[in-house]
Design a protein around this motif. Structure first.
Motif, mmCIF file in Angstrom:
data_model
loop_
_atom_site.group_PDB
_atom_site.id
_atom_site.type_symbol
_atom_site.label_atom_id
_atom_site.label_comp_id
_atom_site.label_asym_id
_atom_site.label_seq_id
_atom_site.Cartn_x
_atom_site.Cartn_y
_atom_site.Cartn_z
ATOM 1 N N LYS A 6 -51.726 22.202 20.596
ATOM 2 C CA LYS A 6 -52.525 22.378 19.381
ATOM 3 C C LYS A 6 -51.613 22.268 18.161
ATOM 4 N N LYS A 7 -52.015 21.445 17.202
ATOM 5 C CA LYS A 7 -51.232 21.283 15.979
ATOM 6 C C LYS A 7 -51.451 22.503 15.094
ATOM 7 N N VAL A 8 -50.335 23.101 14.650
ATOM 8 C CA VAL A 8 -50.426 24.326 13.857
ATOM 9 C C VAL A 8 -49.866 24.170 12.447
ATOM 10 N N LYS A 52 -61.137 24.413 3.779
ATOM 11 C CA LYS A 52 -61.071 24.193 5.224
ATOM 12 C C LYS A 52 -59.620 24.270 5.700
ATOM 13 N N LEU A 53 -58.709 23.621 4.970
ATOM 14 C CA LEU A 53 -57.285 23.678 5.307
ATOM 15 C C LEU A 53 -56.763 25.105 5.286
ATOM 16 N N LEU A 54 -57.163 25.842 4.274
ATOM 17 C CA LEU A 54 -56.728 27.234 4.149
ATOM 18 C C LEU A 54 -57.152 28.034 5.370
ATOM 19 N N ALA A 60 -54.073 29.369 12.404
ATOM 20 C CA ALA A 60 -52.825 28.974 13.063
ATOM 21 C C ALA A 60 -51.792 30.087 12.948
ATOM 22 N N ASN A 61 -51.739 30.726 11.784
ATOM 23 C CA ASN A 61 -50.794 31.815 11.570
ATOM 24 C C ASN A 61 -51.082 32.968 12.536
ATOM 25 N N PHE A 81 -41.687 29.400 11.121
ATOM 26 C CA PHE A 81 -43.061 28.919 10.985
ATOM 27 C C PHE A 81 -43.830 29.788 9.998
ATOM 28 N N THR A 82 -43.720 31.090 10.155
ATOM 29 C CA THR A 82 -44.450 32.024 9.285
ATOM 30 C C THR A 82 -44.043 31.824 7.828
ATOM 31 N N GLU A 83 -42.757 31.657 7.589
ATOM 32 C CA GLU A 83 -42.260 31.446 6.225
ATOM 33 C C GLU A 83 -42.860 30.181 5.605
ATOM 34 N N TYR A 84 -42.790 29.073 6.317
ATOM 35 C CA TYR A 84 -43.310 27.811 5.779
ATOM 36 C C TYR A 84 -44.827 27.824 5.693
ATOM 37 N N ASN A 85 -45.478 28.422 6.671
ATOM 38 C CA ASN A 85 -46.929 28.488 6.644
ATOM 39 C C ASN A 85 -47.417 29.327 5.463
#
Length: 98
Positions: A6-8, A52-54, A60-61, A81-85
């Motif tokens: 799954k793309k996150v 929708k992206l949000l 994903a987060n 990941f968490t930082e960039y997301n």
């Protein structure tokens, strides 16, 4: 059970974040490149697309961070990941408010 393919975060998948491969140093580069691509793509998005992206990024987060205590997972990569997301979510929110 987590969907590993799954793309996150753009083209980055769950298994790239929680797995041993690629190593954290490579993952940071991947996240930085993908972050720049995602930011550039935001310029052409409508408000509805942004909403929708949000929602997708918030889901994903939660998905990635639902197992933070599992010692076998790459904790440093999960933190990256968490930082960039979070930066991406913040940018989407700013765009929605403008």
């Amino acid at each position: 059970m987590t969907e590993l393919n799954k793309k996150v975060f753009g083209k980055i998948t769950t298994k790239e974040i929680i797995g041993a491969v690629p190593p954290a140093t490579d993952t940071k580069k991947l996240l930085e490149n993908e972050f720049q691509n995602l930011i550039n793509e935001l310029k052409s998005q409508t408000k509805d697309d942004l909403k929708k992206l949000l929602k997708e990024q918030q889901i994903a987060n939660k998905r990635i961070n639902s197992r933070p205590g599992a010692m076998a997972l790459a904790q440093d990569k999960i933190r990256l990941f968490t930082e960039y997301n979070q930066k991406y979510i913040q940018t989407i929110n700013e765009k929605l408010q403008s």
